[in-house]
Design a protein around this motif. Structure first.
Motif, PDB file in Angstrom:
ATOM      1  N   LEU A 182      -1.071  56.958   2.003  1.00  0.00           N
ATOM      2  CA  LEU A 182       0.551  57.348   2.054  1.00  0.00           C
ATOM      3  C   LEU A 182       0.401  58.744   1.911  1.00  0.00           C
ATOM      4  N   LEU A 183      -0.488  59.398   1.315  1.00  0.00           N
ATOM      5  CA  LEU A 183      -0.456  60.990   1.034  1.00  0.00           C
ATOM      6  C   LEU A 183      -0.800  61.466   2.363  1.00  0.00           C
ATOM      7  N   SER A 184      -2.065  61.225   3.057  1.00  0.00           N
ATOM      8  CA  SER A 184      -2.478  61.804   4.204  1.00  0.00           C
ATOM      9  C   SER A 184      -1.265  61.481   5.433  1.00  0.00           C
ATOM     10  N   ASN A 185      -0.640  60.320   5.332  1.00  0.00           N
ATOM     11  CA  ASN A 185       0.526  60.349   6.290  1.00  0.00           C
ATOM     12  C   ASN A 185       1.515  61.226   6.111  1.00  0.00           C
ATOM     13  N   ALA A 186       2.016  61.358   4.728  1.00  0.00           N
ATOM     14  CA  ALA A 186       2.885  62.253   4.566  1.00  0.00           C
ATOM     15  C   ALA A 186       2.684  63.711   5.003  1.00  0.00           C
ATOM     16  N   ILE A 187       1.388  64.119   4.661  1.00  0.00           N
ATOM     17  CA  ILE A 187       1.021  65.348   4.809  1.00  0.00           C
ATOM     18  C   ILE A 187       0.779  65.529   6.512  1.00  0.00           C
ATOM     19  N   LYS A 188       0.335  64.673   7.367  1.00  0.00           N
ATOM     20  CA  LYS A 188       0.302  64.817   8.815  1.00  0.00           C
ATOM     21  C   LYS A 188       1.512  64.572   9.402  1.00  0.00           C
ATOM     22  N   TYR A 189       2.399  63.856   8.826  1.00  0.00           N
ATOM     23  CA  TYR A 189       3.680  63.566   9.685  1.00  0.00           C
ATOM     24  C   TYR A 189       4.909  64.159   9.073  1.00  0.00           C
ATOM     25  N   GLY A 190       5.006  64.586   7.811  1.00  0.00           N
ATOM     26  CA  GLY A 190       6.188  65.257   7.315  1.00  0.00           C
ATOM     27  C   GLY A 190       6.009  66.684   7.079  1.00  0.00           C
ATOM     28  N   TYR A 191       5.147  67.293   8.158  1.00  0.00           N
ATOM     29  CA  TYR A 191       4.641  68.729   8.078  1.00  0.00           C
ATOM     30  C   TYR A 191       5.972  69.459   8.260  1.00  0.00           C
ATOM     31  N   GLU A 192       6.827  69.097   9.225  1.00  0.00           N
ATOM     32  CA  GLU A 192       8.123  69.871   9.519  1.00  0.00           C
ATOM     33  C   GLU A 192       8.903  70.295   8.138  1.00  0.00           C
ATOM     34  N   GLY A 193       8.675  69.369   7.262  1.00  0.00           N
ATOM     35  CA  GLY A 193       9.649  69.580   5.930  1.00  0.00           C
ATOM     36  C   GLY A 193       8.996  70.657   5.008  1.00  0.00           C
ATOM     37  N   GLN A 194       7.672  70.689   5.289  1.00  0.00           N
ATOM     38  CA  GLN A 194       6.934  71.585   4.272  1.00  0.00           C
ATOM     39  C   GLN A 194       6.929  71.425   2.873  1.00  0.00           C
ATOM     40  N   VAL A 195       7.424  70.049   2.499  1.00  0.00           N
ATOM     41  CA  VAL A 195       7.563  69.440   0.921  1.00  0.00           C
ATOM     42  C   VAL A 195       6.963  68.365   0.937  1.00  0.00           C
ATOM     43  N   ILE A 196       6.040  68.067  -0.109  1.00  0.00           N
ATOM     44  CA  ILE A 196       5.621  66.441  -0.125  1.00  0.00           C
ATOM     45  C   ILE A 196       5.849  66.270  -1.943  1.00  0.00           C
ATOM     46  N   GLY A 197       5.888  65.214  -2.234  1.00  0.00           N
ATOM     47  CA  GLY A 197       6.284  64.763  -3.459  1.00  0.00           C
ATOM     48  C   GLY A 197       5.344  63.453  -3.875  1.00  0.00           C
ATOM     49  N   LEU A 198       5.251  63.154  -5.218  1.00  0.00           N
ATOM     50  CA  LEU A 198       4.578  61.795  -5.659  1.00  0.00           C
ATOM     51  C   LEU A 198       5.339  61.761  -6.977  1.00  0.00           C
ATOM     52  N   ASP A 199       6.086  60.714  -7.000  1.00  0.00           N
ATOM     53  CA  ASP A 199       6.715  60.269  -8.390  1.00  0.00           C
ATOM     54  C   ASP A 199       6.223  58.933  -9.044  1.00  0.00           C
TER      55      ASP A 199
END
Length: 311
Positions: free
Chosen positions: A210-227
Motif C-alpha cells: 500500500l505504501l509503495s503504491n501510494a508513493i508511485k501513483y499518488g506522486y501528483e499530490g506530493q502528500v502521503i499519510g499513515l493513520d
C-alpha cells in the motif's frame, strides 16, 4: 336403510372422484415440473418453477427445487466469473512474462554479438539484465503467492502483534524514497500501544504494497499519510495520498483478481494486477477487511482493519 346405503355409496363415489381428480392434477403438475426442469437445464435459463396448487407436499417440493435452482445459478455465475478471470490471468501473466523476457533477450543478444561494446557499456547492459530478471522473478513470486492463498495452501499463523511498531517500521523503510521524491509525510500513530490479532510478516507485506503504491501513483499530490486508530473491537490502518485517485466506476473492482484499469492513474492496476488482490487475500486470511475511498486530488485512502486484542 336403502337411502342411507345410497348416501354412503354416493359419498364414497365423491371421494373417489375427488382423489382421482387430485391425482390427475398432481400428475399434470409433476409432468409440467419435469418438462420445465428439462428446459431450464438445456437452455441454462434463470426461470423458476411456478405452479398454483393447494397440495402442501408439492408446495414443499417446489420450494426446495427453486432453492436448488437459485444455488445452481449462483454456482454457474461464480464458475463463469472464475473462468473469465483465469483466462484474463493467463493473458495478462503471459504478456507480463513476455515483455521482460523479450527485453532480457535483446540485452543478451547485444552482449553476444556486439564486439564493439566497451567494458562500461557491457556493465550497464548486465545491470539492466539483472534489473529485468529481478522484475520477472518478482512477478512469478506474486503469481505463486496468489495461487497458494486462493488454494488455501499458505498457512498464516495468527499471533498478537504491536501495530504501532509495525507501522513505524514500515514507514521508516520508505524514508529515503519519500525524502528523495519530496513527499510531505503525515504520520498519525498514537503513543499508547495497540495490539492486533494478525501475522507480522503478512502485515509488513500489506503495508509495503500500500505504501509503495501510494508513493508511485499518488506522486501528483506530493502528500502521503499513515493513520493508525482503534475502537473497542478493531485496529484500523489507513494509507492515503492526494493523487489522481480512482473513479467511482473502477473503485468497486480494484481488488478483483487481475482486474486492470484503462485509466493510466494507474498502472497499479495494469499489468498482472496481482498486488492488490494478494493484499486483500492476506487481510482476509487474518480475519480482517480492506476498503477503498477516493476523491481525485483530495484523498485516496486504502484502509484495512484487524481484530483488536486488549491484552
Amino acid at each position: 336403510m336403502i337411502p342411507l346405503l345410497c348416501a354412503i355409496i354416493a359419498l364414497l363415489l365423491l371421494i373417489i372422484v375427488y382423489q382421482y381428480r387430485s391425482k390427475m392434477k398432481r400428475d399434470r403438475d409433476l409432468a409440467y415440473i419435469q418438462e420445465k426442469l428439462k428446459m431450464i437445464i438445456n437452455e441454462h435459463s434463470r426461470e423458476k418453477l411456478l405452479i398454483q396448487t393447494d397440495d402442501k407436499m408439492l408446495k414443499s417440493i417446489l420450494i426446495v427445487i427453486n432453492e436448488l435452482l437459485d444455488y445452481s445459478h449462483k454456482t454457474m455465475a461464480n464458475y463463469m466469473r472464475t473462468e473469465n478471470s483465469m483466462k484474463k490471468m493467463l493473458s495478462n501473466v503471459s504478456h507480463d512474462l513476455k515483455t521482460p523476457l523479450t527485453v532480457i533477450l535483446g540485452y543478451v543478444e547485444t552482449l553476444i554479438h556486439d564486439e564493439h561494446l566497451t567494458d562500461d557499456e557491457k556493465q550497464i547492459l548486465l545491470e539492466r539484465v539483472k534489473s529485468k530478471t529481478d522484475e520477472l522473478l518478482n512477478l512469478i513470486n506474486k503469481f505463486f503467492d496468489l495461487a497458494k492463498l486462493e488454494a488455501g495452501d499458505r498457512h498464516i499463523t495468527l499471533t498478537r502483534i504491536q501495530m504501532n511498531e509495525v507501522c513505524r517500521k514500515n514507514i521508516l523503510a520508505f524514508y529515503d524514497i519519500l525524502t528523495n521524491k519530496g513527499f510531505d509525510v503525515r504520520i498519525n500513530i498514537p503513543e499508547n500501544p495497540l495490539f492486533a490479532r494478525g501475522n507480522e510478516e503478512a502485515v509488513d507485506r500489506i503495508l509495503g504494497n500500500l505504501l509503495s503504491n501510494a508513493i508511485k501513483y499518488g506522486y501528483e499530490g506530493q502528500v502521503i499519510g499513515l493513520d493508525l486508530n482503534a475502537d473497542e473491537q478493531f485496529i484500523y490502518v489507513a494509507i492515503w495520498d492526494r493523487g489522481k485517485g480512482i473513479s467511482e466506476l473502477n473503485k468497486e473492482r480494484v481488488f478483483e483478481r487481475l482486474y486492470t484499469l484503462e485509466d493510466s492513474r494507474n498502472q497499479l492496476y495494469q499489468g498482472s494486477g496481482l498486488g492488490l488482490t494478494i493484499t486483500k487475500r492476506l487481510v482476509e486470511k487474518m480475519g480482517g477487511e480492506i476498503t477503498l475511498k477516493s476523491k481525485p486530488y483530495e484523498k485516496t485512502v486504502f484502509s484495512f482493519k484487524l481484530q483488536r486484542l486488549n491484552y
